[in-house]
Design a protein around this motif. Sequence first.
Motif, PDB file in Angstrom:
ATOM      1  N   ASN A 141       6.951   2.245  -3.766  1.00 30.54           N
ATOM      2  CA  ASN A 141       7.665   3.427  -4.267  1.00 30.54           C
ATOM      3  C   ASN A 141       6.692   4.600  -4.352  1.00 30.54           C
ATOM      4  O   ASN A 141       5.730   4.557  -5.115  1.00 30.54           O
ATOM      5  CB  ASN A 141       8.245   3.100  -5.648  1.00 30.54           C
ATOM      6  N   PRO A 142       6.945   5.637  -3.579  1.00 32.19           N
ATOM      7  CA  PRO A 142       5.991   6.749  -3.563  1.00 32.19           C
ATOM      8  C   PRO A 142       5.935   7.519  -4.872  1.00 32.19           C
ATOM      9  O   PRO A 142       5.057   8.356  -5.059  1.00 32.19           O
ATOM     10  CB  PRO A 142       6.477   7.629  -2.411  1.00 32.19           C
ATOM     11  N   HIS A 143       6.866   7.254  -5.768  1.00 36.75           N
ATOM     12  CA  HIS A 143       6.874   7.993  -7.038  1.00 36.75           C
ATOM     13  C   HIS A 143       6.060   7.301  -8.121  1.00 36.75           C
ATOM     14  O   HIS A 143       5.955   7.817  -9.234  1.00 36.75           O
ATOM     15  CB  HIS A 143       8.309   8.224  -7.502  1.00 36.75           C
ATOM     16  N   VAL A 144       5.514   6.126  -7.831  1.00 41.52           N
ATOM     17  CA  VAL A 144       4.613   5.505  -8.794  1.00 41.52           C
ATOM     18  C   VAL A 144       3.306   6.286  -8.763  1.00 41.52           C
ATOM     19  O   VAL A 144       2.636   6.326  -7.742  1.00 41.52           O
ATOM     20  CB  VAL A 144       4.363   4.018  -8.458  1.00 41.52           C
ATOM     21  N   ALA A 145       2.985   6.920  -9.866  1.00 41.62           N
ATOM     22  CA  ALA A 145       1.869   7.867  -9.856  1.00 41.62           C
ATOM     23  C   ALA A 145       0.619   7.257 -10.463  1.00 41.62           C
ATOM     24  O   ALA A 145       0.659   6.297 -11.219  1.00 41.62           O
ATOM     25  CB  ALA A 145       2.253   9.115 -10.651  1.00 41.62           C
ATOM     26  N   GLY A 146      -0.505   7.845 -10.101  1.00 41.46           N
ATOM     27  CA  GLY A 146      -1.765   7.488 -10.740  1.00 41.46           C
ATOM     28  C   GLY A 146      -1.903   8.228 -12.077  1.00 41.46           C
ATOM     29  O   GLY A 146      -0.961   8.853 -12.556  1.00 41.46           O
ATOM     30  N   PHE A 147      -3.087   8.156 -12.662  1.00 46.03           N
ATOM     31  CA  PHE A 147      -3.240   8.757 -13.988  1.00 46.03           C
ATOM     32  C   PHE A 147      -4.719   8.944 -14.287  1.00 46.03           C
ATOM     33  O   PHE A 147      -5.577   8.260 -13.712  1.00 46.03           O
ATOM     34  CB  PHE A 147      -2.607   7.860 -15.058  1.00 46.03           C
ATOM     35  N   GLN A 148      -4.986   9.863 -15.169  1.00 47.63           N
ATOM     36  CA  GLN A 148      -6.346  10.043 -15.638  1.00 47.63           C
ATOM     37  C   GLN A 148      -6.672   8.934 -16.638  1.00 47.63           C
ATOM     38  O   GLN A 148      -5.829   8.518 -17.425  1.00 47.63           O
ATOM     39  CB  GLN A 148      -6.474  11.403 -16.327  1.00 47.63           C
ATOM     40  N   GLN A 200       4.969  11.706   9.634  1.00 46.46           N
ATOM     41  CA  GLN A 200       5.352  10.300   9.746  1.00 46.46           C
ATOM     42  C   GLN A 200       6.756  10.007   9.210  1.00 46.46           C
ATOM     43  O   GLN A 200       7.157   8.859   9.099  1.00 46.46           O
ATOM     44  CB  GLN A 200       4.338   9.418   9.002  1.00 46.46           C
ATOM     45  N   ASP A 201       7.511  11.035   8.873  1.00 43.40           N
ATOM     46  CA  ASP A 201       8.865  10.860   8.341  1.00 43.40           C
ATOM     47  C   ASP A 201       8.883  10.020   7.069  1.00 43.40           C
ATOM     48  O   ASP A 201       9.864   9.374   6.745  1.00 43.40           O
ATOM     49  CB  ASP A 201       9.805  10.192   9.371  1.00 43.40           C
ATOM     50  N   PHE A 202       7.783   9.986   6.413  1.00 40.80           N
ATOM     51  CA  PHE A 202       7.724   9.232   5.173  1.00 40.80           C
ATOM     52  C   PHE A 202       6.665   9.901   4.324  1.00 40.80           C
ATOM     53  O   PHE A 202       5.512   9.975   4.720  1.00 40.80           O
ATOM     54  CB  PHE A 202       7.352   7.778   5.442  1.00 40.80           C
ATOM     55  N   GLY A 203       7.058  10.417   3.197  1.00 43.78           N
ATOM     56  CA  GLY A 203       6.089  11.099   2.356  1.00 43.78           C
ATOM     57  C   GLY A 203       5.395  10.108   1.437  1.00 43.78           C
ATOM     58  O   GLY A 203       6.045   9.344   0.728  1.00 43.78           O
ATOM     59  N   TYR A 204       4.104  10.090   1.482  1.00 46.39           N
ATOM     60  CA  TYR A 204       3.377   9.259   0.526  1.00 46.39           C
ATOM     61  C   TYR A 204       2.065   9.972   0.264  1.00 46.39           C
ATOM     62  O   TYR A 204       1.255  10.169   1.163  1.00 46.39           O
ATOM     63  CB  TYR A 204       3.122   7.859   1.087  1.00 46.39           C
ATOM     64  N   ASP A 205       1.880  10.398  -0.989  1.00 44.99           N
ATOM     65  CA  ASP A 205       0.668  11.115  -1.332  1.00 44.99           C
ATOM     66  C   ASP A 205       0.233  10.668  -2.716  1.00 44.99           C
ATOM     67  O   ASP A 205       0.820  11.036  -3.726  1.00 44.99           O
ATOM     68  CB  ASP A 205       0.915  12.627  -1.300  1.00 44.99           C
ATOM     69  N   SER A 206      -0.796   9.850  -2.750  1.00 43.18           N
ATOM     70  CA  SER A 206      -1.270   9.311  -4.025  1.00 43.18           C
ATOM     71  C   SER A 206      -1.776  10.405  -4.958  1.00 43.18           C
ATOM     72  O   SER A 206      -1.917  10.185  -6.151  1.00 43.18           O
ATOM     73  CB  SER A 206      -2.416   8.317  -3.778  1.00 43.18           C
ATOM     74  N   TYR A 207      -2.055  11.584  -4.395  1.00 44.45           N
ATOM     75  CA  TYR A 207      -2.630  12.659  -5.205  1.00 44.45           C
ATOM     76  C   TYR A 207      -1.597  13.696  -5.632  1.00 44.45           C
ATOM     77  O   TYR A 207      -1.944  14.702  -6.249  1.00 44.45           O
ATOM     78  CB  TYR A 207      -3.749  13.356  -4.428  1.00 44.45           C
ATOM     79  N   ALA A 208      -0.316  13.445  -5.294  1.00 49.47           N
ATOM     80  CA  ALA A 208       0.707  14.479  -5.470  1.00 49.47           C
ATOM     81  C   ALA A 208       0.754  15.030  -6.893  1.00 49.47           C
ATOM     82  O   ALA A 208       0.921  16.225  -7.104  1.00 49.47           O
ATOM     83  CB  ALA A 208       2.074  13.930  -5.073  1.00 49.47           C
ATOM     84  N   THR A 209       0.590  14.173  -7.881  1.00 50.53           N
ATOM     85  CA  THR A 209       0.749  14.615  -9.263  1.00 50.53           C
ATOM     86  C   THR A 209      -0.579  14.665 -10.006  1.00 50.53           C
ATOM     87  O   THR A 209      -0.615  14.772 -11.229  1.00 50.53           O
ATOM     88  CB  THR A 209       1.688  13.658 -10.018  1.00 50.53           C
ATOM     89  N   LEU A 210      -1.671  14.546  -9.264  1.00 46.33           N
ATOM     90  CA  LEU A 210      -2.974  14.411  -9.930  1.00 46.33           C
ATOM     91  C   LEU A 210      -3.881  15.607  -9.658  1.00 46.33           C
ATOM     92  O   LEU A 210      -3.855  16.174  -8.572  1.00 46.33           O
ATOM     93  CB  LEU A 210      -3.684  13.141  -9.422  1.00 46.33           C
ATOM     94  N   ASP A 211      -4.685  15.925 -10.654  1.00 46.69           N
ATOM     95  CA  ASP A 211      -5.743  16.899 -10.432  1.00 46.69           C
ATOM     96  C   ASP A 211      -7.062  16.137 -10.472  1.00 46.69           C
ATOM     97  O   ASP A 211      -7.458  15.603 -11.504  1.00 46.69           O
ATOM     98  CB  ASP A 211      -5.725  17.970 -11.530  1.00 46.69           C
ATOM     99  N   VAL A 212      -7.708  16.056  -9.320  1.00 48.18           N
ATOM    100  CA  VAL A 212      -8.941  15.269  -9.272  1.00 48.18           C
ATOM    101  C   VAL A 212     -10.159  16.153  -9.067  1.00 48.18           C
ATOM    102  O   VAL A 212     -11.260  15.655  -8.806  1.00 48.18           O
ATOM    103  CB  VAL A 212      -8.870  14.201  -8.157  1.00 48.18           C
ATOM    104  N   GLN A 254      -1.230  -2.584 -10.260  1.00 48.12           N
ATOM    105  CA  GLN A 254      -1.138  -2.815  -8.817  1.00 48.12           C
ATOM    106  C   GLN A 254       0.250  -3.303  -8.431  1.00 48.12           C
ATOM    107  O   GLN A 254       0.817  -2.875  -7.428  1.00 48.12           O
ATOM    108  CB  GLN A 254      -2.199  -3.831  -8.352  1.00 48.12           C
ATOM    109  N   ALA A 255       0.817  -4.180  -9.249  1.00 41.88           N
ATOM    110  CA  ALA A 255       2.140  -4.728  -8.929  1.00 41.88           C
ATOM    111  C   ALA A 255       3.168  -3.612  -8.799  1.00 41.88           C
ATOM    112  O   ALA A 255       4.029  -3.626  -7.915  1.00 41.88           O
ATOM    113  CB  ALA A 255       2.562  -5.732 -10.005  1.00 41.88           C
ATOM    114  N   GLU A 256       3.048  -2.639  -9.690  1.00 35.38           N
ATOM    115  CA  GLU A 256       3.985  -1.522  -9.625  1.00 35.38           C
ATOM    116  C   GLU A 256       3.779  -0.707  -8.347  1.00 35.38           C
ATOM    117  O   GLU A 256       4.728  -0.318  -7.664  1.00 35.38           O
ATOM    118  CB  GLU A 256       3.761  -0.650 -10.865  1.00 35.38           C
ATOM    119  N   LEU A 257       2.529  -0.470  -8.023  1.00 37.29           N
ATOM    120  CA  LEU A 257       2.212   0.278  -6.799  1.00 37.29           C
ATOM    121  C   LEU A 257       2.624  -0.498  -5.550  1.00 37.29           C
ATOM    122  O   LEU A 257       3.007   0.084  -4.540  1.00 37.29           O
ATOM    123  CB  LEU A 257       0.706   0.562  -6.732  1.00 37.29           C
ATOM    124  N   ASP A 258       2.560  -1.805  -5.641  1.00 38.50           N
ATOM    125  CA  ASP A 258       2.800  -2.638  -4.463  1.00 38.50           C
ATOM    126  C   ASP A 258       4.245  -2.587  -3.992  1.00 38.50           C
ATOM    127  O   ASP A 258       4.551  -3.010  -2.883  1.00 38.50           O
ATOM    128  CB  ASP A 258       2.371  -4.087  -4.732  1.00 38.50           C
TER     129      ASP A 258
END
Lengths: 397, 607
Positions: free
Chosen positions: B256-263, B139-151, B249-253
């Motif tokens: 920015n694909p670099h806003v990461a999730g967290f344990q 899609q010419d746009f990288g977005y992966d909510s799991y990129a930095t996470l181990d789930v 959520q505001a930050e995610l909204d």
Amino acid sequence: MEGGELEMRRRRAADARTRMYRLAIAAMVVGLLGPVVTGQDGDLYTESDFLTRTRRLTIEGKRAGEGYYRPDGAKLVFQSEREPENPFYQIYVLDLETGDSRRISPGHGKTTCAFFQPGSSLIMYASTQHDPESKALQAAEIAFRESGEERRYAWDYDPEMEIYTFDQDTGKYTRLTDVRGYDAEGSYSPDGEWLVFTSMRDAYNRELTSDERKQLELDPSYFAEIYIMRADGLGQRRLTDVVGYDGGPFFSPDGSKIVWRRFDETGLIADVWTMNLDGSNQQQITDFHSMSWAPYFHPSGEYIFFASNKLGFTNFEVYIVDASGAKEPVRITYTDGFDGLPVPSPDGQVLSWTSNRAGGQAGQIFLGRWNHNKALEALAAAPPRRTSGNQGAAGGE
Amino acid sequence: MVRRLFAQVFLTIAVLGPYGLARPAVAQDGWRTQPHVEALAADALEGRLTGSDGARVAADYIVEQLRALGATFLPGRSDFRLPFEFTAGVNDAGTLLTLDAATGWNVSDNVQALSFSDSAVAEGEVVFAGYGLVVPDSQDFGYDSYATLDVTDKIVVVLRYFPEDVDQDLRNVLARYSGLRYKAMAARQRGAKALLVLTGPRSPNAGLTIPMTFDTAISGSGIVGASISGAVGDALFEYVPDRSVEATQAELDTGNPHVAGFQIDGVRLTLDVKVTRESRSGFNVAGYLPPSATPVSSTDGKSYVMLGAHYDHLGLGLQGNSLARNSERGEIHNGADDNASGVAAVIEAGRALTAADRRRGVILAFWSGEELGLLGSANFVETEAVPTGQISAYLNFDMVGRARDNRLALQAVGSSSAWHGLIERANVPVGFDVQIQLDPYLPTDVMSFNGAGIPSLNFFTGSHTDYHRPSDDASAVNYEDLDRVARLGTIIARNVANRDTPLDFVRVEQIEPQGQRASVRAFTGTIPDYTAEVEGLLLGGVIEGGPAAKAGLQEGDVIIEFAGQSITNIYDYTYALDAVKVDELITVIFMRAGDRHEVTMTPTARP
């Protein structure tokens, strides 16, 4: 041929207007008409006043048009591009009872403008089938289309086009004309004895001036004139003598008149005319100062169908006008896109015409129930004909 | 017609009377199809819901008609009825989410199983994975909510929908990957044990659990998942230092694909999903007319021509796919047009075909479970009730009782190069103004057969005001034209049955792009007209008082651009609708009578 000729007209008109119409041309690529501008015409009527149960008749193939009835109304002869081996029109006969259709032209070459001879098993049409180049031309056209390139669909007025008959009983083809220059657009008199047709032979049978030679290169239809001959091809005689494309002639139902369309010298303006069989008494019937063409008499003889782009460059609609052109024409079709080449059934109850109202494709043949009484009523109520101040030249008498 | 494929579009709309035309004249006596429609659409059959007594009575009627016209059982069968099992409903049977010994949630306000979830227990640490979106690189746009996470072996909490504040282009991309099933699959592929979905405070339906829908509930998915309320979300975020759900959520909204999730440290959850699926049986009905003339060459292998129509409908409309107005809720949905009309057409075509020469056998099929998701026809194809390789063509009749202006849509024409010629020939004597549509991906049983490589053709007279409402009654059917539909079907079937060569099958590429759509949440009140194939979206009408009506759109308009997206077909429109923001002004460009117009519109939240 008329459909192709129409495209040619459009193209020339666009060129003449110093390329202002790039978008309009783009919309016409490969005969695909884009959205059109519907003008306001102070409309008194709607399409359903005149046409009901409208329906698409032809479905197979890329395009179809110019459906003309057998005198008993049971069959229709038309042209269609519907066989993969030939990218040009071939001629088909459709049985309106069973839906079966059959190609009657030989399958190769370009063909156009067929017509049943009253009282016989013959069908007349125009064809390049004798041209040894015809199969090579088909292959070239197919290769061009497969290349993915596109160009405007255009009728090329092939000088090899000659008039033929096909005998449905014997399968025999007979060539009626044998003169260099496009011979086509023929139709029989009601008694089957005469054929009127269009020929561009005048561009090839004499020494042209240098201006004329340029004209021929640009558009040979400039030289087109109306001719008449006996049904066996003898006695060919020219009836018109005015510069600009005279074409598309048909007899009146009583056989006393010929109706045709005459373009002006620029190829932009056309009007419907009538004349006697000897070319006398040429009368201008319409005067929209637009492209009014494809005239055909209703079998009552009371009025003439034609198509015009009065309302917009690519927006052709079907109109009717009284046989003498005394009144302002009445608009019949009200659907976006192209509506033209109107032909009533022999009993006058059905109108066949060519339209791209189905969208997405080039023209196909449509049928609708025709309201003759409403047509007479509307013509009677029409105001006297307005004039554009651009009367075409009368001549040829 | 099943509402699955276009469900979302239909749900944002209701169906109005296209073209503003009067209904056909009151039905006259003497039309051959009329007694069938009246029998099947009678109140006594209670809307013919698949698996109900009413459907059984309808099937009995069809069996009686097959006997009367002299049809036999399908080869190798001993009954006209062909039973199949299906899932009739899905319920949350007490899903429980436990945080610790003292904190458990089990009321549906706080936790609710996702409708496609399996029943299972999952226990583990908790990871917040943003919106849980994974957009493929293509899609010419990288977005992966799991990129930095181990789930791996953990329970994942994600937000519903997709980032709220991104620009229109990005919305168009993200919307495709924000469906619940898609998110659940993404989590499972990363090794998660379960998925919890929270509707964020900055989104529509903030803090609410997600109602279980039937559409997606046909089978389990190997996924354990539930939606949770805002209160549950807040309770979990108490373990997150210095961050509220809203601020996160505001930050995610921003997108920015670099806003990461967290344990979420220090939390272990136990999710015990309990879903019950009610299994019931329904049955198709099928009869057979063997060849009556010299059969086609045995090497041909295409021994059958098939005509079919679904006979089931919506019952009382309680399954979620009714469009009944509030005042009509719970009334019998008679389904005269949808699809007693198609059944009548097949019965009468079958009767006419008994008298015709047939070089191939004719199968007359009547499907159940169509409204629940093409269940009957899909079962017929899957089980090879007759070998699908031997079916030369399938003609489907779905909603053929409301012809207007002599128009009949013939759909799926792209599935064989032979259809154009067959239609032309048959329609010359019948005389419909046929609208040719190539796309075989239709919300009706054609989908099952086209999918099996069988040239298919669908007959359809268009949607209308009474679609999926109790007012779809026998009195509103245009029987004169319904008889003509049957005649057209008869001629085409006969000509297919007697062809020397079988029809070729053309696999039409599906227009719908990859990914899975989010559930549409914007409401515009537009009613697409499916009977015409135009460049753009042709409107059959607009809902009174809806955003489209307020913007001045009307029946006959063709939308060519919607919120910056060019619209060439229904799919484009659906995706564009997915991507718009509720309560924000958008621009709509449309054609009317050949002129281009531009208006602004404010979509509202879908109820």
